[in-house]
Scaffold this active site. Structure first.
Site, PDB file in Angstrom:
ATOM      1  N   ARG A 108       0.830  -1.540  -0.125  1.00  0.00           N
ATOM      2  CA  ARG A 108      -0.070  -0.033  -0.028  1.00  0.00           C
ATOM      3  C   ARG A 108       0.837   1.044  -0.063  1.00  0.00           C
ATOM      4  NH1 ARG A 108      -3.063  -3.956  -0.515  1.00  0.00           N
ATOM      5  NH2 ARG A 108      -5.118  -4.344   0.108  1.00  0.00           N
ATOM      6  N   SER A 122     -10.656  -0.343   4.294  1.00  0.00           N
ATOM      7  CA  SER A 122     -10.164  -1.076   4.952  1.00  0.00           C
ATOM      8  C   SER A 122      -9.463   0.625   5.480  1.00  0.00           C
ATOM      9  CB  SER A 122      -8.297  -1.931   4.397  1.00  0.00           C
ATOM     10  OG  SER A 122      -8.797  -2.819   4.240  1.00  0.00           O
ATOM     11  N   GLU A 181      -4.090   3.176   6.930  1.00  0.00           N
ATOM     12  CA  GLU A 181      -4.357   2.857   5.445  1.00  0.00           C
ATOM     13  C   GLU A 181      -4.636   3.898   4.699  1.00  0.00           C
ATOM     14  OE1 GLU A 181      -5.815   1.594   2.239  1.00  0.00           O
ATOM     15  OE2 GLU A 181      -5.819  -0.088   2.661  1.00  0.00           O
TER      16      GLU A 181
HETATM   17  N1  EPU Z   1     -10.696 -12.215  10.411  1.00  0.00           N
HETATM   18  C1  EPU Z   1     -11.962 -11.815  10.988  1.00  0.00           C
HETATM   19  N2  EPU Z   1     -12.964 -11.028  11.286  1.00  0.00           N
HETATM   20  C2  EPU Z   1     -13.246 -10.015  11.041  1.00  0.00           C
HETATM   21  C3  EPU Z   1     -12.177  -9.548   9.578  1.00  0.00           C
HETATM   22  C4  EPU Z   1     -11.218 -10.407   9.545  1.00  0.00           C
HETATM   23  O1  EPU Z   1     -11.463 -12.310  11.759  1.00  0.00           O
HETATM   24  O2  EPU Z   1     -14.375  -9.217  11.253  1.00  0.00           O
HETATM   25  C5  EPU Z   1     -10.307 -12.589   9.401  1.00  0.00           C
HETATM   26  C6  EPU Z   1     -10.823 -13.417   8.357  1.00  0.00           C
HETATM   27  O3  EPU Z   1     -11.522 -14.792   9.069  1.00  0.00           O
HETATM   28  C7  EPU Z   1      -9.417 -13.735   7.576  1.00  0.00           C
HETATM   29  C8  EPU Z   1      -8.707 -13.303   8.536  1.00  0.00           C
HETATM   30  O4  EPU Z   1      -8.496 -12.045   9.206  1.00  0.00           O
HETATM   31  O5  EPU Z   1      -9.219 -14.954   8.289  1.00  0.00           O
HETATM   32  C9  EPU Z   1      -8.034 -11.799   6.878  1.00  0.00           C
HETATM   33  O6  EPU Z   1      -9.413 -11.429   6.256  1.00  0.00           O
HETATM   34  P1  EPU Z   1      -9.487 -10.838   5.190  1.00  0.00           P
HETATM   35  O7  EPU Z   1      -9.595 -11.995   4.297  1.00  0.00           O
HETATM   36  O8  EPU Z   1     -10.668  -9.692   4.850  1.00  0.00           O
HETATM   37  O9  EPU Z   1      -7.924  -9.614   4.529  1.00  0.00           O
HETATM   38  P2  EPU Z   1      -8.010  -9.206   5.379  1.00  0.00           P
HETATM   39  O10 EPU Z   1      -5.867  -8.559   5.860  1.00  0.00           O
HETATM   40  O11 EPU Z   1      -8.925  -7.717   5.792  1.00  0.00           O
HETATM   41  C10 EPU Z   1      -7.143  -7.381   2.978  1.00  0.00           C
HETATM   42  C11 EPU Z   1      -7.036  -6.122   2.553  1.00  0.00           C
HETATM   43  C12 EPU Z   1      -7.896  -5.896   1.301  1.00  0.00           C
HETATM   44  C13 EPU Z   1      -8.592  -6.716   0.446  1.00  0.00           C
HETATM   45  C14 EPU Z   1      -8.519  -8.300   1.313  1.00  0.00           C
HETATM   46  C15 EPU Z   1      -9.207  -9.262   0.277  1.00  0.00           C
HETATM   47  C16 EPU Z   1      -5.443  -4.772   3.811  1.00  0.00           C
HETATM   48  C17 EPU Z   1      -5.314  -3.628   4.984  1.00  0.00           C
HETATM   49  N3  EPU Z   1      -6.982  -5.519   3.586  1.00  0.00           N
HETATM   50  O12 EPU Z   1      -7.583  -7.966   4.305  1.00  0.00           O
HETATM   51  O13 EPU Z   1      -7.873  -4.744   0.965  1.00  0.00           O
HETATM   52  O14 EPU Z   1      -9.469  -6.645  -0.003  1.00  0.00           O
HETATM   53  O15 EPU Z   1      -7.185  -8.752   2.036  1.00  0.00           O
HETATM   54  O16 EPU Z   1      -8.173 -10.205  -0.353  1.00  0.00           O
HETATM   55  O17 EPU Z   1      -4.145  -4.857   3.674  1.00  0.00           O
HETATM   56  C18 EPU Z   1      -8.189  -2.270   1.031  1.00  0.00           C
HETATM   57  O18 EPU Z   1      -7.404  -2.024   0.770  1.00  0.00           O
HETATM   58  O19 EPU Z   1      -8.829  -0.858   1.181  1.00  0.00           O
HETATM   59  C19 EPU Z   1      -8.436  -3.697   1.366  1.00  0.00           C
HETATM   60  C20 EPU Z   1     -10.055  -3.894   1.355  1.00  0.00           C
END
Ligand code: EPU
Length: 285
Positions: free
Chosen positions: A163, A212, A282
């Site tokens: 990012r 995010s 972010e």
């Molecule tokens: N999780 C929870 N509770 C929650 C949210 C997530 O337990 O409330 C767990 C999920 O079950 C999963 C893990 O946390 O095991 C990761 O969650 P997720 O797959 O939703 O991915 P993320 O790391 O939260 C990242 C990017 C997103 C992107 C998604 C999908 C960042 C900060 N965020 O989210 O990017 O869409 O992966 O690839 O890197 C953005 O940049 O604005 C964004 C939305």
């Protein structure tokens, strides 16, 4: 002047958050000449200015912005496909490239399905998923910087991170070339559908948000940390930590930037207290 000038324009009209006070001037430039002329004048006169895309990754203060907000209009919104590459204006939407690639039986953009925002914004923040980023597709980027002029950079010469990118704060991205590769359209469609379904299930895509809020710390998921601390559903004024995903703060109607900031501060304090982690933003503040 090849553009439109809107004095005292509420930024809530130009952010996906639907939050933000007035810009002293909101200016849509329709050509490279209009853009360079405008930012040169701002730079020499010492007027604060900032370029924006679709406003999908910003939280604009309730007091607004005491300067010029530059948005990219007409000439910056085109995309063309030539010699295996997309030539995309910085003001074109990322999703238009994703869809165009699919229509042409090309792959490499499936990770970005459903990601809002413009190409320029996506490049500046190196938009992507957890492990696939737009930077891996970049062949060249053309930028403009007051005092330095037009520059054509090779993707490999830009420092990209999670990012982040090495574009200077006053460097405006004008257009880029993105590489695509031939792919089986059924495989591409399946990847796009799977990505979109996963995000629709876990992210509040239809509500006003900035995506995010925080970056994931090394080796952890901030959404999960917030979830485990029981913070989902916490509200302040019109803002609320999404019950769907802990790393999204949604505007449930009439939220102010101050409401969102209060929730952000609360989350940062709780995560610091519980895990000793200093969360990085972010979203652009
Ligand atoms: N999780 C929870 N509770 C929650 C949210 C997530 O337990 O409330 C767990 C999920 O079950 C999963 C893990 O946390 O095991 C990761 O969650 P997720 O797959 O939703 O991915 P993320 O790391 O939260 C990242 C990017 C997103 C992107 C998604 C999908 C960042 C900060 N965020 O989210 O990017 O869409 O992966 O690839 O890197 C953005 O940049 O604005 C964004 C939305």
């Amino acid at each position: 002047f090849d553009g439109d000038v809107y004095p005292n324009e509420p930024m809530s009209r130009h952010t996906t958050y639907r939050i933000g006070g007035p810009a002293r001037f909101f200016v849509r430039v329709n050509s490279v000449g209009a853009l360079t002329g405008l930012v040169d004048v701002c730079a020499t006169e010492g007027v604060p200015w900032v370029a924006v895309g679709r406003g999908s990754n910003v939280l604009v203060a309730d007091g607004g912005f005491a300067g010029v907000v530059v948005a990219l209009g007409r000439d910056f919104r085109t995309t063309r496909f030539e010699d295996g590459r997309f030539l995309a204006g910085a003001g074109a939407s990322l999703s238009s490239v994703v869809q165009d690639a699919f229509r042409r039986n090309l792959g490499g953009f499936e990770f970005a399905v459903g990601t809002p925002g413009t190409i320029g914004g996506a490049l500046r923040m190196n938009a992507g998923s957890r492990d696939e980023w737009i930077s891996s597709r970049v062949v060249t980027v053309t930028t403009y910087r007051p005092g330095r002029g037009l520059m054509r950079l090779r993707g490999d010469d830009i420092a990209w991170g999670y990012r982040t990118s090495s574009f200077a704060p006053d460097e405006v991205i004008l257009e880029c070339e993105l590489a695509a590769e031939e792919a089986d359209p059924f495989v591409v469609r399946d990847k796009m559908e799977a990505n979109l379904a996963r995000r629709q299930q876990s992210q509040p895509l239809s509500e006003p948000t900035c995506g995010s809020v925080f970056k994931n710390p090394e080796g952890a998921s901030v959404g999960r940390l917030i979830d485990e601390l029981g913070l989902k559903g916490t509200a302040c004024g019109g803002a609320c930590i999404s019950p769907l995903h802990g790393n999204f703060i949604v505007n449930r109607g009439g939220a102010t930037a101050a409401d969102v900031r209060t929730l952000m501060d609360h989350v940062r304090a709780r995560v610091q207290e519980a895990h000793g982690i200093d969360l990085a933003y972010e979203v652009r503040l």
